[in-house]
Design a protein around this motif. Structure first.
Motif, mmCIF file in Angstrom:
data_model
loop_
_atom_site.group_PDB
_atom_site.id
_atom_site.type_symbol
_atom_site.label_atom_id
_atom_site.label_comp_id
_atom_site.label_asym_id
_atom_site.label_seq_id
_atom_site.Cartn_x
_atom_site.Cartn_y
_atom_site.Cartn_z
ATOM 1 N N LEU A 338 0.812 -1.211 -0.115
ATOM 2 C CA LEU A 338 0.076 0.064 -0.076
ATOM 3 C C LEU A 338 0.734 1.332 0.055
ATOM 4 N N GLU A 339 1.817 1.344 0.641
ATOM 5 C CA GLU A 339 2.873 2.415 0.748
ATOM 6 C C GLU A 339 3.640 2.564 -0.557
ATOM 7 N N ALA A 340 3.837 1.340 -1.238
ATOM 8 C CA ALA A 340 4.331 1.619 -2.642
ATOM 9 C C ALA A 340 3.334 2.145 -3.687
ATOM 10 N N GLY A 341 2.049 2.257 -3.362
ATOM 11 C CA GLY A 341 1.018 2.588 -4.300
ATOM 12 C C GLY A 341 0.093 1.616 -5.009
ATOM 13 N N ALA A 342 0.284 0.266 -4.479
ATOM 14 C CA ALA A 342 -0.478 -0.743 -5.189
ATOM 15 C C ALA A 342 -2.063 -0.453 -4.768
ATOM 16 N N ASN A 343 -2.695 -0.758 -5.779
ATOM 17 C CA ASN A 343 -4.060 -0.437 -5.551
ATOM 18 C C ASN A 343 -4.651 -1.474 -4.534
ATOM 19 N N ILE A 344 -5.628 -0.834 -3.734
ATOM 20 C CA ILE A 344 -6.187 -1.741 -2.498
ATOM 21 C C ILE A 344 -6.860 -2.706 -3.185
ATOM 22 N N LYS A 345 -7.501 -2.919 -3.964
ATOM 23 C CA LYS A 345 -8.390 -3.896 -4.525
ATOM 24 C C LYS A 345 -7.287 -5.170 -5.000
ATOM 25 N N TYR A 346 -6.161 -4.567 -5.572
ATOM 26 C CA TYR A 346 -5.094 -5.785 -5.677
ATOM 27 C C TYR A 346 -4.639 -6.669 -4.578
ATOM 28 N N VAL A 347 -4.299 -5.729 -3.410
ATOM 29 C CA VAL A 347 -3.777 -5.945 -2.199
ATOM 30 C C VAL A 347 -4.674 -7.027 -1.383
ATOM 31 N N SER A 348 -6.051 -6.502 -1.547
ATOM 32 C CA SER A 348 -7.131 -7.316 -0.987
ATOM 33 C C SER A 348 -7.140 -8.854 -1.573
ATOM 34 N N GLU A 349 -7.072 -8.954 -2.969
ATOM 35 C CA GLU A 349 -7.074 -10.258 -3.452
ATOM 36 C C GLU A 349 -6.022 -11.024 -3.297
ATOM 37 N N ARG A 350 -4.695 -10.388 -3.319
ATOM 38 C CA ARG A 350 -3.516 -10.949 -3.043
ATOM 39 C C ARG A 350 -3.431 -11.679 -1.384
ATOM 40 N N LEU A 351 -3.945 -11.045 -0.810
ATOM 41 C CA LEU A 351 -4.043 -11.400 0.633
ATOM 42 C C LEU A 351 -5.319 -12.549 0.876
ATOM 43 N N GLY A 352 -6.100 -12.439 0.137
ATOM 44 C CA GLY A 352 -7.326 -13.294 0.212
ATOM 45 C C GLY A 352 -8.237 -12.907 1.160
ATOM 46 N N HIS A 353 -8.211 -11.761 1.097
ATOM 47 C CA HIS A 353 -9.265 -10.996 2.277
ATOM 48 C C HIS A 353 -11.036 -11.396 1.618
ATOM 49 N N ALA A 354 -11.723 -11.186 2.494
ATOM 50 C CA ALA A 354 -13.213 -11.644 2.204
ATOM 51 C C ALA A 354 -13.697 -10.306 1.490
ATOM 52 N N SER A 355 -13.341 -9.351 1.601
ATOM 53 C CA SER A 355 -13.862 -8.105 0.802
ATOM 54 C C SER A 355 -12.596 -6.927 0.977
ATOM 55 N N VAL A 356 -12.776 -5.896 0.129
ATOM 56 C CA VAL A 356 -11.788 -4.975 -0.041
ATOM 57 C C VAL A 356 -11.967 -4.292 1.263
ATOM 58 N N LYS A 357 -13.331 -3.950 1.980
ATOM 59 C CA LYS A 357 -13.611 -3.501 3.173
ATOM 60 C C LYS A 357 -12.640 -3.945 4.307
ATOM 61 N N VAL A 358 -12.396 -5.264 4.386
ATOM 62 C CA VAL A 358 -11.537 -5.810 5.261
ATOM 63 C C VAL A 358 -10.349 -5.232 5.292
ATOM 64 N N THR A 359 -9.665 -5.295 4.135
ATOM 65 C CA THR A 359 -8.427 -4.582 3.779
ATOM 66 C C THR A 359 -8.391 -3.315 4.146
ATOM 67 N N ALA A 360 -9.305 -2.512 3.858
ATOM 68 C CA ALA A 360 -9.380 -1.019 4.056
ATOM 69 C C ALA A 360 -9.446 -0.927 5.807
ATOM 70 N N ASP A 361 -10.305 -1.439 6.449
ATOM 71 C CA ASP A 361 -10.481 -1.260 7.612
ATOM 72 C C ASP A 361 -9.314 -1.827 8.673
ATOM 73 N N THR A 362 -8.586 -2.934 8.088
ATOM 74 C CA THR A 362 -7.295 -3.496 8.717
ATOM 75 C C THR A 362 -6.102 -2.523 8.604
ATOM 76 N N TYR A 363 -5.914 -1.935 7.366
ATOM 77 C CA TYR A 363 -4.820 -1.155 7.253
ATOM 78 C C TYR A 363 -5.472 0.225 7.258
ATOM 79 N N LEU A 364 -6.135 0.836 7.977
ATOM 80 C CA LEU A 364 -6.750 2.039 7.946
ATOM 81 C C LEU A 364 -5.859 3.120 7.972
ATOM 82 N N HIS A 365 -4.693 3.043 8.896
ATOM 83 C CA HIS A 365 -3.734 4.288 9.039
ATOM 84 C C HIS A 365 -2.999 4.277 7.578
ATOM 85 N N VAL A 366 -2.626 3.393 7.026
ATOM 86 C CA VAL A 366 -2.113 3.415 5.680
ATOM 87 C C VAL A 366 -3.049 3.966 4.626
ATOM 88 N N THR A 367 -4.273 3.542 4.492
ATOM 89 C CA THR A 367 -5.230 4.074 3.462
ATOM 90 C C THR A 367 -5.310 5.222 3.840
#
Length: 384
Positions: A338-367
């Motif tokens: 995320l700090e490198a500028g990767a799309n949050i949807k790509y990060v979410s899919e790479r991590l295997g999160h249930a949704s993009v919202k999970v990724t955004a909520d988990t890494y709130l300080h970065v987003t």
């Protein structure tokens, strides 16, 4: 139909009714009424409730006995073994010590809320939510399935919020990660298998893919496609305490995924594959795996999760870094992407999160930082 009788100076009623759930006949008796009229009025009110709900309120079962039945009848057949184990453990260690000797009908909302507030002093918001979810689910089944309560006494309970959501995400900065791997690569004097690079390869893979520890431990060489430069995640290793390990499906449906590997990771994994064979030849009691496992013990079996965690913490101490868990490597990968500028949807899919919202909520300080940086770029653009 109610019947009445006088016992001493007081009246009592007895109601016999058919339980709709079981088809059997039951009785409810209550006494202590000064007059027959009072008993008749109370009996009429109770019969009305029975006609509405189909049963008479009982709730005299002890909580510990009820949870034993509930876990076996409604949970064990419908949950993955690891999920059932976690729920049973929460019941045994958190719920029963506090509520086990209570009768179901003696649980009050006020006392329960006080207990939840106390739990937040010892556990994170997420952990308390899981404990409450188990308790509330059991009470809901006591109403609708066991039919021994008229209503769930712990509905609409408030869980004290996490003060700072970002504080729960532990990760390494780029500099700390470099120091961590410098320490992993440095052979420890008198180490049993000091020529093995297995842990270096294992932790590198986690840090550069964001795999969960169970997903990484479950990998076989068949999951790697060196030509396509991909890694397929379709299982996880479960290692219960004092029990045999087994393979299970990934955490969520989205956890089944194919991950692209970078050149550094590919090169190290190839090197590990050669090193694995060299170590087997070098040490007499180091056996090759029969199951094509990428990371394994000296006898060829799956690596133990607790051993990996202990070794990880030992490295943190040697490197004079915050003592985290291997899961921090997953967070580290996500934060760095995320700090490198990767799309949050790509990060979410790479991590295997249930949704993009999970990724955004988990890494709130970065987003939040990404939002601020994007807005700054926009302001510079419109001002030119």
């Amino acid at each position: 139909m109610a019947s009445f009788r006088k016992r001493g100076t007081a009246w009592e009623y007895r109601i016999r009714y058919a339980d709709r759930q079981t088809g059997t006949y039951k009785e409810k008796t209550k006494g202590g009424f000064k007059t027959k009229k009072e008993a008749q009025i109370a009996a009429a009110e109770e019969e009305s409730k029975i006609n509405q709900f189909g049963f008479a309120e009982n709730g005299s079962e002890r909580v510990d006995n009820f949870f034993d039945d509930w876990l076996e009848v409604y949970k064990r057949p419908n949950l993955k073994p690891i999920t059932f184990t976690l729920q049973e453990r929460n019941v045994r260690l958190n719920i029963l010590p506090r509520w086990g000797k209570y009768r179901l009908k003696d649980i009050t909302r006020n006392e329960y809320q006080k207990w939840i507030n106390e739990l937040r002093g010892h556990y994170s918001e997420g952990t308390v939510r899981r404990i409450h979810s188990i308790f509330s689910s059991a009470m809901t089944d006591a109403v609708h399935e066991f039919r021994i309560l008229r209503e769930n006494p712990v509905q609409k309970i408030k869980i004290p919020k996490q003060a700072d959501k970002s504080s729960k995400v532990a990760y390494f900065t780029r500099e700390q990660l470099e120091e961590f791997f410098d320490c992993v690569k440095t052979p420890v004097k008198k180490a049993k298998y000091q020529h093995s690079i297995q842990y270096y390869a294992f932790f590198t893979l986690m840090a550069r893919t964001g795999l969960r520890i169970g997903e990484a431990l479950a990998l076989t060489w068949d999951d790697l496609n060196f030509d396509a430069k991909t890694l397929t995640v379709n299982k996880t290793l479960v290692y219960p305490l004092n029990s045999q390990p087994y393979l299970s499906t990934p955490k969520t449906k989205n956890s089944e995924r194919t991950i692209k590997l970078d050149e550094i990771t590919l090169k190290l994994i190839r090197r590990h594959r050669i090193n694995q064979k060299e170590v087997c030849l070098m040490y007499e009691n180091y056996k090759p795996t029969k199951d094509n496992i990428i990371f394994h013990q000296h006898d060829g079996r799956w690596l133990r999760t607790n051993v990996v965690r202990d070794y990880f913490k030992e490295i943190c101490k040697r490197a004079d870094l915050p003592v985290l868990s291997p899961h921090a490597l997953r967070h580290t990968h996500a934060v760095h992407l995320l700090e490198a500028g990767a799309n949050i949807k790509y990060v979410s899919e790479r991590l295997g999160h249930a949704s993009v919202k999970v990724t955004a909520d988990t890494y709130l300080h970065v987003t939040k930082k990404i939002e601020d940086d994007a807005l700054a770029l926009y302001e510079r653009y419109v001002q030119n």
